[in-house]
Enzyme design. Sequence first.
Site, PDB file in Angstrom:
ATOM      1  N   SER A  57       0.824  -1.203   0.000  1.00  9.77           N
ATOM      2  CA  SER A  57       0.000   0.000   0.000  1.00  9.77           C
ATOM      3  C   SER A  57       0.863   1.261   0.000  1.00  9.77           C
ATOM      4  CB  SER A  57      -0.888  -0.017   1.247  1.00  9.77           C
ATOM      5  OG  SER A  57      -1.688   1.131   1.270  1.00  9.77           O
ATOM      6  N   ILE A  81       3.654  11.295   3.481  1.00  6.69           N
ATOM      7  CA  ILE A  81       2.647  11.694   2.489  1.00  6.69           C
ATOM      8  C   ILE A  81       1.389  12.173   3.212  1.00  6.69           C
ATOM      9  CG2 ILE A  81       1.270  10.906   0.504  1.00  6.69           C
ATOM     10  CD1 ILE A  81       4.327  10.864   0.005  1.00  6.69           C
ATOM     11  N   ASN A 122      -6.598  -1.069   1.587  1.00  8.92           N
ATOM     12  CA  ASN A 122      -5.892  -0.734   2.822  1.00  8.92           C
ATOM     13  C   ASN A 122      -6.693   0.356   3.520  1.00  8.92           C
ATOM     14  OD1 ASN A 122      -3.843   1.217   4.235  1.00  8.92           O
ATOM     15  ND2 ASN A 122      -2.765  -0.741   4.132  1.00  8.92           N
ATOM     16  N   CYS A 151      -1.698   4.324  12.515  1.00  8.47           N
ATOM     17  CA  CYS A 151      -2.226   5.684  12.606  1.00  8.47           C
ATOM     18  C   CYS A 151      -2.496   6.060  14.068  1.00  8.47           C
ATOM     19  CB  CYS A 151      -3.511   5.750  11.818  1.00  8.47           C
ATOM     20  SG  CYS A 151      -4.608   4.412  12.257  1.00  8.47           S
ATOM     21  N   LYS A 157      -1.914  -4.770   9.531  1.00 13.22           N
ATOM     22  CA  LYS A 157      -0.539  -4.393   9.170  1.00 13.22           C
ATOM     23  C   LYS A 157       0.168  -3.827  10.389  1.00 13.22           C
ATOM     24  CE  LYS A 157       2.152  -1.997   5.613  1.00 13.22           C
ATOM     25  NZ  LYS A 157       2.075  -1.280   4.332  1.00 13.22           N
ATOM     26  N   GLY A 207      12.462   0.815   2.201  1.00 14.09           N
ATOM     27  CA  GLY A 207      13.510   0.472   1.242  1.00 14.09           C
ATOM     28  C   GLY A 207      14.436  -0.610   1.774  1.00 14.09           C
TER      29      GLY A 207
END
Lengths: 265, 305
Positions: free
Chosen positions: B22, B72, B100, B131, B167, B219
């Site tokens: 996601s 973001i 998601n 969150c 998640k 990454g």
Amino acid sequence: MGNFGACRDVSILSVAPCGPEGAAHGCYLLELENPGLGPAAAGQFVMVRPERFGQNPIWPRPFSICRLTTRTLTLFVQACGRGTDILCGLAAGDKAALWGPLGQGFALEPEIPTVMLAGGVGIAPFVEYAATHPAPSNLSLVFGHRQPLSCYPFAAMAELVGRAEAFCEKTPDDLPVFIERLDAVVAGAASGLILACGPRPFLLTVARLARKYSARAQVSLENRMACGVGGCLGCVEKNALGAYVQTCTEGPVFWVEELALAEDA
Amino acid sequence: MSADVSVRLAGLALKNPVMTASGTFGYGLEFAPYGDLRSLGGIVVKGLSLKPRLGNPMPRIAETPCGMLNAIGLQNCGVEKFLRDKLPLLPHSETPIVANLYACDADEFAELAGVLSGAAGVAALEVNISCPNVKAGGIAFGQDPAMAGRLAEAVKKRAGSKPVWVKLSPNVTDIVEIARAAVLGGADALTCINTLTGMAVDIRSRKPRLANVIGGLSGPAIKPVALRCVWQVCRAVSAPVIAVGGISSAEDVLEFILVGAHAVQIGTANFMRPDMAFRIAERLPGLMEELGIESLDSYRGSLSS
């Protein structure tokens, strides 16, 4: 669906300093194999990621198309960080992943007097713009730069267009003089079309002047990008309505009035 | 004979274990020019909220060694627009499309699950518990086992027949504790891991590189952390684990299967080149044959001590 090959591995054909002083000032022309990129509008860009990047740096790098022919793609690159240092150090035969042309290019109005305002490495898309313009005598170029003029692909363009001038900013004191010159240029071009590409402060100045003289102007943004294809939402810019638009897919070229372009955006 | 890359995952049949993570693959459609979406094991789309979200101010991303930071801010078009304008264009009958979910309190999460439970083209729901819980003073759901468990339960209750994946955040003292709580709450599968919180600064301008100051690190730089988390969670719970974190090759995929993962998600590597997930999915069977691995089921969790 059907054609999925929009990202391709190509060979670097050559990496050459731009002009006799290019290497000393980090200005290079990279020539890549054109793997059959679709038709491109000047101002569109490509993403390039050489194999040499390995896992570091992680992102590919976006570049305006400087020149595209059926056989080759030329990029104008200034070595100014990890990614561009590696790119400018590549040799013929090295491989890179390439995808594009991406985004929206500059407006093309052949019969309309068009002023190209370029700052530094921002001259790149105007090389393609002038080379593909049906009536280049309607074009004029105002180019602000810091490195020696021969480090930029300026001379060949100057021969092609109706009028070209260059302004070298040697010290910070030169900047107000250049901005004054831009003011006069935009005032005189308010009935035509103005296109600008360069560093953000330069574009903010152009946007301010375009508003001042109610000129029709487009700016090409250089927002930091990760993917170039609309996947990461990292390159957004605030538009005139206060929403975020993606520079990679909806730009990089925008009409000034589309964007908020606040000094601190 | 070619290697068997198919996976059974909490009620879903995946043709291969390679899904997208996601937030790194848009709504899928952005990547359609770069590969056949149907060739992926699954597509997890950009985090969806009940209402559209504007997202954070710029700059939102920063490059770091072998990785990147992002803040973001969950910019997204909202669940309604997704269901109306995006989902119908995705190959949902051939590849599982996973939504998601992002919300700021348990009621909102449950409502979002309710909306998505009726969407025929959505194969599963993945809950982002990283969150902040607004009603609990902003502490992340994913950092408190009790809250994570209650959230999983609230979503599961409204999800109908859709499998629910939770998640997990790595930004916790003990990820196993959160994993157990999520499974007890009703999670059908666990996705490990979300980004690690980090920051980057500029010594010349003396400013943070992200407008939000803090962002999520992703990454290849985080792959060892992800591998450790997946290994720990796989040993502790019976629910299947979907591994994510720095995967950028078919070899990486096998590393995560080896420590027990059922499937994987490709995230930041999609930015390295837009055909990355497709290439990894295509390469996997060949790599397995080279290594003499007949099926993922036979290889899964076979790490020797």
